[in-house]
Design a protein around this motif. Structure first.
Motif, PDB file in Angstrom:
ATOM      1  N   ILE A  29      -8.702   8.837 -16.705  1.00 59.23           N
ATOM      2  CA  ILE A  29      -7.873   7.771 -15.850  1.00 59.23           C
ATOM      3  C   ILE A  29      -8.724   6.409 -15.837  1.00 59.23           C
ATOM      4  O   ILE A  29      -9.737   6.469 -15.335  1.00 59.23           O
ATOM      5  CB  ILE A  29      -7.615   8.337 -14.397  1.00 59.23           C
ATOM      6  N   ASN A  74      -8.129   2.952  -2.643  1.00 61.01           N
ATOM      7  CA  ASN A  74      -8.158   2.007  -4.185  1.00 61.01           C
ATOM      8  C   ASN A  74      -9.224   1.125  -4.311  1.00 61.01           C
ATOM      9  O   ASN A  74      -9.370   0.802  -5.597  1.00 61.01           O
ATOM     10  CB  ASN A  74      -6.700   1.309  -3.720  1.00 61.01           C
ATOM     11  N   CYS A  99      -5.003   2.678  -8.628  1.00 59.73           N
ATOM     12  CA  CYS A  99      -3.865   2.653  -7.500  1.00 59.73           C
ATOM     13  C   CYS A  99      -2.744   3.308  -8.223  1.00 59.73           C
ATOM     14  O   CYS A  99      -2.102   3.126  -9.229  1.00 59.73           O
ATOM     15  CB  CYS A  99      -3.395   1.260  -7.113  1.00 59.73           C
ATOM     16  N   TRP A 100      -2.307   4.611  -7.525  1.00 62.63           N
ATOM     17  CA  TRP A 100      -1.401   5.511  -8.195  1.00 62.63           C
ATOM     18  C   TRP A 100       0.043   4.867  -8.040  1.00 62.63           C
ATOM     19  O   TRP A 100       0.708   5.025  -8.936  1.00 62.63           O
ATOM     20  CB  TRP A 100      -1.386   6.872  -7.420  1.00 62.63           C
ATOM     21  N   THR A 101       0.456   4.112  -7.025  1.00 66.66           N
ATOM     22  CA  THR A 101       1.586   3.646  -7.004  1.00 66.66           C
ATOM     23  C   THR A 101       1.624   2.264  -8.202  1.00 66.66           C
ATOM     24  O   THR A 101       3.021   2.485  -8.772  1.00 66.66           O
ATOM     25  CB  THR A 101       1.870   2.804  -5.603  1.00 66.66           C
ATOM     26  N   ARG A 103       0.291   2.598 -10.728  1.00 69.90           N
ATOM     27  CA  ARG A 103       0.330   3.151 -12.269  1.00 69.90           C
ATOM     28  C   ARG A 103       1.656   3.839 -12.542  1.00 69.90           C
ATOM     29  O   ARG A 103       2.092   3.923 -13.711  1.00 69.90           O
ATOM     30  CB  ARG A 103      -0.679   4.364 -12.082  1.00 69.90           C
ATOM     31  N   PHE A 104       2.329   4.167 -11.288  1.00 68.03           N
ATOM     32  CA  PHE A 104       3.691   4.754 -11.376  1.00 68.03           C
ATOM     33  C   PHE A 104       4.561   3.802 -11.930  1.00 68.03           C
ATOM     34  O   PHE A 104       5.424   4.128 -12.770  1.00 68.03           O
ATOM     35  CB  PHE A 104       4.187   5.465 -10.106  1.00 68.03           C
TER      36      PHE A 104
END
Length: 68
Positions: free
Chosen positions: A4, A49, A55-57, A59-60
């Motif tokens: 990742i 973060n 940051c998963w948001t 990335r989405f």
């Protein structure tokens, strides 16, 4: 985390850390209401973060602000 890559630039990481410092103690200052607990939770997420650089948001949605 293996596999990742980071997707947050260094200035953005610093900005998230500074905002997190002000949001995390909200529950202790304003009491344990729903809104202050929510602010503290958001502060913890921003701190995660800023430390991890992920940051998963973002990335989405496919947003990447860090340089290659």
């Amino acid at each position: 985390m293996k596999g990742i890559s980071k997707n947050i630039s260094t200035p953005e990481r610093w900005a998230r850390a500074i905002v997190a410092v002000f949001l995390i103690p909200a529950a202790f200052i304003y009491g344990y209401t729903f809104f202050s607990l929510l602010q503290s939770f958001v502060g913890l997420v921003l701190l995660y973060n800023s430390i991890s650089g992920i940051c998963w948001t973002s990335r989405f949605f496919g947003v990447k602000t860090c340089e290659r």
